[in-house]
Design an enzyme around this catalytic site. Structure first.
Site, PDB file in Angstrom:
ATOM      1  N   HIS A 245      38.262  52.906  60.795  1.00 57.27           N
ATOM      2  CA  HIS A 245      37.285  52.587  59.747  1.00 57.27           C
ATOM      3  C   HIS A 245      37.505  51.159  59.271  1.00 57.27           C
ATOM      4  O   HIS A 245      38.256  50.891  58.335  1.00 57.27           O
ATOM      5  CB  HIS A 245      37.395  53.552  58.570  1.00 57.27           C
ATOM      6  CG  HIS A 245      36.195  53.508  57.671  1.00 57.27           C
ATOM      7  ND1 HIS A 245      35.267  54.525  57.604  1.00 57.27           N
ATOM      8  CD2 HIS A 245      35.748  52.549  56.826  1.00 57.27           C
ATOM      9  CE1 HIS A 245      34.307  54.196  56.742  1.00 57.27           C
ATOM     10  NE2 HIS A 245      34.594  52.995  56.259  1.00 57.27           N
TER      11      HIS A 245
ATOM     12  N   HIS B 233      28.935  57.453  57.139  1.00 58.69           N
ATOM     13  CA  HIS B 233      29.638  57.483  55.861  1.00 58.69           C
ATOM     14  C   HIS B 233      29.169  58.704  55.065  1.00 58.69           C
ATOM     15  O   HIS B 233      27.979  59.007  55.028  1.00 58.69           O
ATOM     16  CB  HIS B 233      29.328  56.229  55.046  1.00 58.69           C
ATOM     17  CG  HIS B 233      30.068  55.018  55.494  1.00 58.69           C
ATOM     18  ND1 HIS B 233      30.075  54.577  56.782  1.00 58.69           N
ATOM     19  CD2 HIS B 233      30.830  54.126  54.797  1.00 58.69           C
ATOM     20  CE1 HIS B 233      30.797  53.473  56.875  1.00 58.69           C
ATOM     21  NE2 HIS B 233      31.275  53.177  55.677  1.00 58.69           N
TER      22      HIS B 233
ATOM     23  N   HIS C 169      35.032  47.524  58.798  1.00 55.78           N
ATOM     24  CA  HIS C 169      33.738  46.860  58.895  1.00 55.78           C
ATOM     25  C   HIS C 169      33.900  45.416  59.370  1.00 55.78           C
ATOM     26  O   HIS C 169      34.897  44.756  59.069  1.00 55.78           O
ATOM     27  CB  HIS C 169      33.022  46.899  57.551  1.00 55.78           C
ATOM     28  CG  HIS C 169      32.620  48.274  57.136  1.00 55.78           C
ATOM     29  ND1 HIS C 169      31.475  48.877  57.591  1.00 55.78           N
ATOM     30  CD2 HIS C 169      33.229  49.191  56.329  1.00 55.78           C
ATOM     31  CE1 HIS C 169      31.376  50.093  57.076  1.00 55.78           C
ATOM     32  NE2 HIS C 169      32.442  50.311  56.312  1.00 55.78           N
TER      33      HIS C 169
ATOM     34  N   ASP D 288      38.906  49.818  55.704  1.00 57.07           N
ATOM     35  CA  ASP D 288      37.540  49.643  55.217  1.00 57.07           C
ATOM     36  C   ASP D 288      37.118  48.173  55.246  1.00 57.07           C
ATOM     37  O   ASP D 288      36.500  47.731  56.203  1.00 57.07           O
ATOM     38  CB  ASP D 288      37.409  50.234  53.806  1.00 57.07           C
ATOM     39  CG  ASP D 288      35.994  50.663  53.469  1.00 57.07           C
ATOM     40  OD1 ASP D 288      35.091  50.467  54.298  1.00 57.07           O
ATOM     41  OD2 ASP D 288      35.777  51.208  52.368  1.00 57.07           O
ATOM     42  N   ASP D 289      37.428  47.419  54.200  1.00 55.17           N
ATOM     43  CA  ASP D 289      37.048  46.000  54.091  1.00 55.17           C
ATOM     44  C   ASP D 289      38.209  45.213  53.503  1.00 55.17           C
ATOM     45  O   ASP D 289      38.223  44.923  52.294  1.00 55.17           O
ATOM     46  CB  ASP D 289      35.816  45.837  53.182  1.00 55.17           C
ATOM     47  CG  ASP D 289      34.568  46.472  53.756  1.00 55.17           C
ATOM     48  OD1 ASP D 289      34.004  45.890  54.705  1.00 55.17           O
ATOM     49  OD2 ASP D 289      34.161  47.530  53.255  1.00 55.17           O
TER      50      ASP D 289
ATOM     51  N   GLU E 101      32.193  60.005  49.809  1.00 56.86           N
ATOM     52  CA  GLU E 101      32.960  59.046  49.013  1.00 56.86           C
ATOM     53  C   GLU E 101      32.269  58.872  47.661  1.00 56.86           C
ATOM     54  O   GLU E 101      32.765  59.304  46.629  1.00 56.86           O
ATOM     55  CB  GLU E 101      33.090  57.692  49.716  1.00 56.86           C
ATOM     56  CG  GLU E 101      33.950  56.711  48.897  1.00 56.86           C
ATOM     57  CD  GLU E 101      33.872  55.285  49.409  1.00 56.86           C
ATOM     58  OE1 GLU E 101      34.849  54.551  49.197  1.00 56.86           O
ATOM     59  OE2 GLU E 101      32.840  54.894  49.974  1.00 56.86           O
TER      60      GLU E 101
END
Length: 356
Positions: free
Chosen positions: A28, A212, A30, A293-294, A215
């Site tokens: 995961h 996604h 991005h 994630d980021d 969350e």
């Protein structure tokens, strides 16, 4: 996996191993969010792009997605960061540096998620940009030794027909670097079921289905992702812990959860790292793959997810090793790579590179 059997007690000093040396898969991550902060600053300065203080002097930014205004601010920062990618060399640099960072953190396999439509205007269209990314991935893989697959992700704030276009694009590259199809952005927006047609296209192409869900919205949305999109993995999915019946269904179906602890806290899903329900998921027998994630916006990369969960929940090394194994098993990595990486996890646990 039986969570209690792998040890939830406080690790002893002699068994605490360096999580950066633990072989793992990263499922995961991005595309723009993987950019190094220093690279963002350098590219912005090169082209005279004014960055907000939250991406410069106040980095990492203070974020929350508890309401639409908070998500809008998060998305605005992401869009600003994406704007510094102006040339093919910039894209290649991002991919190479991302691979280097994952290797440093013990990564053996990476599935990086990208929405080509977000870059199409500057790079000659969605097909041309996908070609560029895949070529950059091949080069970075050769230079670093990291296995890399690409997940093409649709944006749920755009029309579902756009998602179908991207699903067809992803299908054309199945077996040639693209391994999955996703659905990203604020899961509170749009109707998830409207994207079922796009996921059916991707499913027929044999791609992993990785939307996604679970969350910013709770168990009901997870059910929608399972029922209408036929999810193989869930981006986040962590809030299925709120519904024991749903969690049991996920375990029985073998649906993996891409849990991103630091971003969950940063966006206000949980108040602190001890509140991330990783023990609940593991005790139920769920397959969990920790992800960053980021990192550009949350300031935390892959190994840090393992380190924070170790500290927050007093996980021992056997539990961390099983988390790494689950990430590899849930991946679309080639069999040979997966087998070798799983053996390396066993070696890490048996011998260890030294205490920390």
């Amino acid at each position: 996996m039986s969570y209690p059997d792998t040890g939830a007690g406080a690790p002893s000093p002699t068994t605490v191993r360096d999580v950066r040396a633990l072989p793992k898969a990263h499922l995961h991550l991005h595309f723009t969010g993987s950019m190094r902060h220093g690279t963002l600053l350098e590219l912005a300065e090169r082209d005279g792009i004014a960055l907000p203080d939250s991406l410069v002097s106040e980095w990492p930014p203070q974020l929350s997605a508890a309401d639409e205004k908070g998500w809008f601010r998060f998305q605005r920062l992401y869009d600003v960061a994406r704007s510094v990618l102006r040339t093919e060399a910039d894209v290649r640099r991002l991919v190479l540096e991302t691979a280097e960072d994952d290797v440093r953190d013990g990564g053996r396999w990476l599935e990086i998620q990208v929405d080509p439509s977000g870059y199409a205007a500057r790079f000659g269209g969605i097909t041309a940009f996908t070609d560029l990314v895949l070529d950059a991935v091949r080069d970075a893989s050769e230079r670093t030794g990291l296995g890399i697959g690409v997940v093409v992700a649709a944006n749920r704030t755009r029309h579902p027909l756009d998602a179908r276009t991207l699903a067809r694009l992803a299908g054309q590259y199945a077996g040639r670097g693209v391994v999955g199809f996703g659905l990203s952005n604020d899961e509170r927006r749009g109707r998830t079921a409207d994207f079922a047609g796009a996921f059916a296209i991707a499913e027929r192409a044999g791609l992993a289905l990785v939307p996604h869900g679970g969350e910013l919205r709770g168990p009901d949305h997870v059910r929608t992702c399972l029922d209408t999109l036929h999810a193989d993995r869930l981006g986040h999915g962590v809030r299925c812990a709120e519904d024991p019946d749903l969690l049991a269904r996920i375990v029985d179906a073998g649906v993996a959860l891409e849990v991103c602890p630091v971003s969950n806290v940063a966006l206000g899903v949980y108040s602190d790292l001890t509140s991330v329900p990783l023990p609940t998921l593991l005790e139920a027998g769920a397959t969990v793959a920790l992800g960053a994630d980021d990192p550009l916006l949350f300031g935390s990369q892959l190994a840090a997810q393992y380190a924070t969960m170790r500290a927050a929940h007093e996980l021992d090394d056997a539990t961390l090793a099983e988390l790494a194994r689950m990430s590899l098993r849930a991946s679309r990595a080639p069999d040979e790579l997966r087998v070798a990486a799983l053996a390396a996890v066993d070696d890490w646990l048996e011998h260890g590179p030294g205490s920390r």
